[in-house]
Enzyme design. Sequence first.
Site, PDB file in Angstrom:
ATOM      1  CB  CYS A  76      -0.948  -0.016   1.198  1.00 27.50           C
ATOM      2  SG  CYS A  76      -1.971  -1.502   1.238  1.00 27.50           S
ATOM      3  CG  HIS A  79      -1.801   3.974   5.997  1.00 26.57           C
ATOM      4  ND1 HIS A  79      -1.794   3.899   4.623  1.00 26.57           N
ATOM      5  CD2 HIS A  79      -1.957   2.691   6.439  1.00 26.57           C
ATOM      6  CE1 HIS A  79      -1.932   2.637   4.243  1.00 26.57           C
ATOM      7  NE2 HIS A  79      -2.036   1.887   5.326  1.00 26.57           N
ATOM      8  CD  GLU A  83      -1.161   7.066  10.071  1.00 32.78           C
ATOM      9  OE1 GLU A  83      -0.798   7.891   9.214  1.00 32.78           O
ATOM     10  OE2 GLU A  83      -2.094   6.250   9.889  1.00 32.78           O
ATOM     11  CE  LYS A 137      -5.480   4.114   2.995  1.00 34.44           C
ATOM     12  NZ  LYS A 137      -4.534   5.196   3.315  1.00 34.44           N
ATOM     13  CG  HIS A 166      -6.359   0.715   1.883  1.00 40.90           C
ATOM     14  ND1 HIS A 166      -5.466   1.405   1.090  1.00 40.90           N
ATOM     15  CD2 HIS A 166      -5.590   0.030   2.787  1.00 40.90           C
ATOM     16  CE1 HIS A 166      -4.243   1.155   1.488  1.00 40.90           C
ATOM     17  NE2 HIS A 166      -4.296   0.331   2.519  1.00 40.90           N
ATOM     18  CG  PHE A 187      -0.197  -6.094   4.244  1.00 39.18           C
ATOM     19  CD1 PHE A 187      -0.619  -5.402   5.364  1.00 39.18           C
ATOM     20  CD2 PHE A 187      -1.130  -6.866   3.556  1.00 39.18           C
ATOM     21  CE1 PHE A 187      -1.937  -5.471   5.798  1.00 39.18           C
ATOM     22  CE2 PHE A 187      -2.445  -6.940   3.973  1.00 39.18           C
ATOM     23  CZ  PHE A 187      -2.848  -6.241   5.096  1.00 39.18           C
TER      24      PHE A 187
END
Length: 417
Positions: A165, A305, A316, A337, A342, A403
């Site tokens: 991502c 994110h 985060e 998002k 996403h 990831f």
Amino acid sequence: MKQRRVVVTGLGALTPIGNNLQDYWEGLKKGVSGAAPITHFDASKFKTQFACEVKNFNVNDFIDRKEARRLDKFSQYAMVASDEALVDSKLDIESLDKDRVGVIWGAGIGGLETFQQEVTNFANGDGTPKFNPFFIPKMIADIAPGLISIKYGFRGPNFTTVSACASSANAMIDALNYIRLGYADVIVSGGSEAAVTGAGIGGFNAMHALSTRNDSPETASRPFDADRDGFVLGEGAGALILEEYEHAKARGAKIYAELAGGGLSADAHHMTAPHPEGLGAKNVMINCLRDSGVSIDEVDAINMHGTSTPLGDVAESKAIVDVFGEHAYKLNINSTKSMTGHLLGAAGAIEAIASILPLVEGIIPPTINNQTRDEKIDSKLNLTLNKAQNRDVRIAMSNTFGFGGHNACVLFKKIEE
């Protein structure tokens, strides 16, 4: 040697809340949710039956029918978004030194739909290999920048970054550095993804990564909310024309912002879970600030994110407080998002656009769907909840994590002579 500056002179977007730049931006400001029941395939047997799909899109409005059949959807999206960005930039393509124009693109997965179709066809056949001759060229993640360069004759640096991502944020950072170092004057950058398929939904369901709020898709992506239960899968593309400042200035280009710097880091912790203390997120923001030559008290906004996962949002937000200290409470923080879902490898690109346009218009898009704020997230942070906020934004950051523990952060500034 003085470091060359890099600016943004064109933008293009194809998203679940708008099929062009203007519609995307209007959707962001209004807090529109792009989530709805899946139409690309029959999802009735899946745990998750909704996604943030691109809507009312007919590829033949943009690409010749014969050519479109040779492209996976992720490449179609890339071509459409990059075309819009190039038109927006008003570059005279024929007069460019095409040896100094590149394409650096991000894709976390690539042609998943093509791969799924070809393998399924083979499995359902008589065992004789009867694969489409375009199977491999349609599927490979690097094909999108290749196609863009072929269309326009751009012969500069050309490749795809793959960091899950974080892919398109990585692409922008690579493009930034290639221009800084003098290897190119203009680079088309961004990312695309088209993973709303049976394999995509099924695979993420098996990981328990997706929201299963099938009774209310439009409220399922809810970053920072106590009742969030996973992310909502999205698709689409975002494109940015990155150009050396003097090159842009010489042709009288419209400049949206300066891409002042980028940071990279690794969590070095887990295949899919973030570091619980947000260590990688903390390091990537510090690295980005250092690369940009910007102090923490100069930053106005951060597009997090913020995927709407239980672990990620907490880690985060903690990292932001650790990096910015008391200034963290003066920031406008948001997660777009909540509206787009996403977009995986394309997330960094469309969220960069969502960070650039506030510099131009002075409006911070909201984080929608927040009903009960998670108590684990610092209550003093301004998460721009549920409604856009006006603000004079001079410096904005955008975080993108993937990831494997891949972290990327980009920073944009209002242009200064």
